[in-house]
Design an enzyme around this catalytic site. Structure first.
Site, short mmCIF file in Angstrom:
data_model
loop_
_atom_site.label_atom_id
_atom_site.label_comp_id
_atom_site.label_asym_id
_atom_site.label_seq_id
_atom_site.Cartn_x
_atom_site.Cartn_y
_atom_site.Cartn_z
N TYR A 1 -4.35 -5.12 -18.23
CA TYR A 1 -3.89 -4.63 -16.92
C TYR A 1 -3.53 -3.15 -17.01
O TYR A 1 -3.98 -2.33 -16.22
CB TYR A 1 -2.68 -5.45 -16.46
CG TYR A 1 -2.28 -5.21 -15.03
CD1 TYR A 1 -3.08 -5.65 -13.97
CD2 TYR A 1 -1.09 -4.56 -14.71
CE1 TYR A 1 -2.71 -5.44 -12.65
CE2 TYR A 1 -0.72 -4.35 -13.38
CZ TYR A 1 -1.53 -4.79 -12.36
OH TYR A 1 -1.17 -4.58 -11.05
N GLY B 1 -5.24 -10.83 -0.27
CA GLY B 1 -4.12 -10.91 -1.20
C GLY B 1 -2.77 -10.64 -0.56
O GLY B 1 -2.68 -10.23 0.60
N GLY B 2 -1.73 -10.87 -1.36
CA GLY B 2 -0.36 -10.73 -0.87
C GLY B 2 -0.04 -9.33 -0.38
O GLY B 2 0.54 -9.15 0.69
N PRO C 1 2.19 1.01 -7.13
CA PRO C 1 3.38 0.24 -6.79
C PRO C 1 4.11 -0.26 -8.04
O PRO C 1 3.52 -0.41 -9.11
CB PRO C 1 2.82 -0.96 -6.01
CG PRO C 1 1.39 -0.62 -5.71
CD PRO C 1 0.95 0.30 -6.79
N GLY C 2 5.42 -0.50 -7.84
CA GLY C 2 6.20 -1.18 -8.86
C GLY C 2 6.17 -2.66 -8.57
O GLY C 2 5.09 -3.25 -8.42
N VAL D 1 6.27 -5.55 -6.24
CA VAL D 1 6.08 -5.78 -4.81
C VAL D 1 6.18 -7.28 -4.52
O VAL D 1 5.73 -8.10 -5.32
CB VAL D 1 4.71 -5.23 -4.34
CG1 VAL D 1 4.57 -5.35 -2.83
CG2 VAL D 1 4.53 -3.78 -4.77
N ALA E 1 -8.40 -4.87 -4.53
CA ALA E 1 -8.70 -6.09 -5.30
C ALA E 1 -8.27 -5.88 -6.75
O ALA E 1 -8.51 -4.81 -7.32
CB ALA E 1 -10.19 -6.41 -5.22
N GLY E 2 -7.63 -6.86 -7.31
CA GLY E 2 -7.21 -6.71 -8.71
C GLY E 2 -6.70 -8.02 -9.27
O GLY E 2 -6.40 -8.96 -8.53
N1 LIG Z 1 2.15 -7.38 -6.57
C1 LIG Z 1 2.62 -6.38 -7.25
O1 LIG Z 1 3.82 -6.31 -7.58
C2 LIG Z 1 1.70 -5.24 -7.66
C3 LIG Z 1 2.26 -4.14 -8.30
C4 LIG Z 1 1.43 -3.07 -8.63
C5 LIG Z 1 0.09 -3.11 -8.32
N2 LIG Z 1 -0.44 -4.21 -7.71
C6 LIG Z 1 -1.86 -4.19 -7.40
O2 LIG Z 1 -2.01 -4.37 -6.00
C7 LIG Z 1 -3.26 -5.01 -5.72
C8 LIG Z 1 -3.02 -6.22 -4.84
O3 LIG Z 1 -2.14 -7.10 -5.55
P1 LIG Z 1 -1.58 -8.44 -4.90
O4 LIG Z 1 -0.18 -8.58 -5.35
O5 LIG Z 1 -1.89 -8.47 -3.46
O6 LIG Z 1 -2.45 -9.51 -5.69
P2 LIG Z 1 -3.18 -10.82 -5.14
O7 LIG Z 1 -3.59 -11.60 -6.34
O8 LIG Z 1 -2.33 -11.50 -4.10
O9 LIG Z 1 -4.47 -10.22 -4.39
C9 LIG Z 1 -5.59 -9.74 -5.08
C10 LIG Z 1 -6.82 -10.09 -4.27
O10 LIG Z 1 -7.97 -9.58 -4.95
C11 LIG Z 1 -9.01 -10.53 -4.82
N3 LIG Z 1 -9.99 -10.38 -5.91
C12 LIG Z 1 -9.82 -10.65 -7.22
N4 LIG Z 1 -10.96 -10.43 -7.89
C13 LIG Z 1 -11.86 -9.98 -6.98
C14 LIG Z 1 -13.22 -9.58 -7.06
N5 LIG Z 1 -13.89 -9.60 -8.23
N6 LIG Z 1 -13.84 -9.18 -5.94
C15 LIG Z 1 -13.18 -9.16 -4.74
N7 LIG Z 1 -11.89 -9.55 -4.60
C16 LIG Z 1 -11.25 -9.95 -5.71
C17 LIG Z 1 -8.31 -11.88 -4.89
O11 LIG Z 1 -9.12 -12.93 -4.34
C18 LIG Z 1 -7.03 -11.61 -4.13
O12 LIG Z 1 -7.15 -11.97 -2.77
C19 LIG Z 1 -3.86 -5.35 -7.10
O13 LIG Z 1 -4.80 -4.37 -7.44
C20 LIG Z 1 -2.68 -5.30 -8.02
O14 LIG Z 1 -3.04 -5.00 -9.34
C21 LIG Z 1 0.34 -5.28 -7.36
#
Ligand SMILES: NC(=O)c1ccc[n+]([C@@H]2O[C@H](COP(=O)([O-])OP(=O)(O)OC[C@H]3O[C@@H](n4cnc5c(N)ncnc54)[C@H](O)[C@@H]3O)[C@@H](O)[C@H]2O)c1
Length: 261
Positions: free
Chosen positions: A162, A24-25, A192-193, A195, A99-100
């Site tokens: 969420y 993920g990102g 995180p806020g 990101v 993962a999320g």
């Molecule tokens: N991006 C933001 O601003 C932000 C803010 C707060 C929290 N978060 C949390 O940070 C984490 C990463 O977020 P991100 O922005 O990289 O999101 P993203 O969608 O880019 O990455 C999430 C990754 O989780 C994987 N995934 C999803 N379901 C899965 C499963 N059942 N088993 C295994 N892998 C699985 C996806 O394939 C993906 O690669 C998440 O938990 C998200 O909730 C993100």
């Protein structure tokens, strides 16, 4: 066994770190920071192709990383993952549950199935991983568990699946302190806020200057830096915390737009 950790930058403190959501990102930032700190990364994602790409990128820079496919909501996948990881590196010393999914549905758009899916991935998944590796951490009497939660789990938020899943994850974090009492195992949530990842839509990005006191979006590298610190022995007294990293967004409530006042 317990790694020989002395200080933040001690090369003896190189750990085997399992990271879910590694394709993920946000993990692009987390992976790089942890790799630079000398850790070996066990990168896990549902999407093996993108996970392998992330690992290849790290390896091309000389870092140690391995890719694994697993759905964190499936017990069979988690069991298989545990075996594969053991065969590859032996014990892991740290687990980062990143993962999320963010399902942008308000109450009336949800049904039980869609709501449960978010709870499964964002809360049950981290539980399953922690449960799978807790015995190893207890045997070693040392370990680091880091759950990537969200500020959405600490405040009201428009998307209830969420918010509820992340609030649950933060409270799961606190609840596990009892299980690891008196050991060198710590469990923390990083919240995180906004990101800079593809998960964040343009409308939210546009609001950053007026909603976030620092006036900027958080870089994934900053999340990586915080997690890298939590893995050190210097962080051994940080336990059960919700570590908010949001530029101060949750500490202010703005009824006006400072840019227009
Ligand atoms: N991006 C933001 O601003 C932000 C803010 C707060 C929290 N978060 C949390 O940070 C984490 C990463 O977020 P991100 O922005 O990289 O999101 P993203 O969608 O880019 O990455 C999430 C990754 O989780 C994987 N995934 C999803 N379901 C899965 C499963 N059942 N088993 C295994 N892998 C699985 C996806 O394939 C993906 O690669 C998440 O938990 C998200 O909730 C993100």
């Amino acid at each position: 066994m317990k790694p020989n950790l002395h200080a933040s930058n001690d090369s003896d403190g190189a750990l085997n770190v399992l990271i879910t959501g590694a394709a993920g990102g946000m993990c692009r930032g987390i992976n790089k920071r942890l790799a630079v700190a000398g850790h070996t990364l066990l990168c896990v994602d549902l999407d093996l192709e993108r996970c392998q790409e992330a690992v290849d990128e790290l390896r091309s820079e000389g870092f140690a990383a391995h890719a694994f496919a697993a759905d964190v909501t499936q017990q069979d996948d988690v069991d298989r993952l545990r075996n594969d990881v053991k065969e590859t590196v032996g014990e892991i010393h740290a687990l980062v549950n990143a993962a999320g999914i963010l399902d942008r549905k308000m109450l009336l758009d949800h049904d039980v199935k869609s709501f449960s899916k978010a709870i499964d991935i964002n809360l049950v998944g981290p539980f399953a991983l922690i449960r799978a590796f807790a015995g190893d951490f207890l045997t070693a009497n040392w370990g680091r568990i880091i759950n990537v939660s969200s500020i959405a789990g600490t405040t009201g938020y428009p998307y209830p699946s969420y918010a509820a899943s992340k609030a649950g994850l933060s409270n799961l974090t606190r609840s596990l302190l009892m299980d690891f009492w008196g050991t060198g195992i710590t469990v923390n949530s990083v919240c995180p806020g906004v990101v800079d990842t593809p998960m964040v839509i343009q409308e939210v990005r546009d609001q950053v200057p007026t909603k976030v006191p620092t006036g900027r979006i958080v870089d994934p590298d900053e999340i990586g830096a915080l997690i890298a610190f939590l893995l050190t022995e210097d962080a051994r007294s940080i336990n059960g915390a919700d570590l908010v990293i949001d530029g101060g967004a949750t500490q202010v409530f703005r009824l006006f737009d400072p840019a227009k006042s």
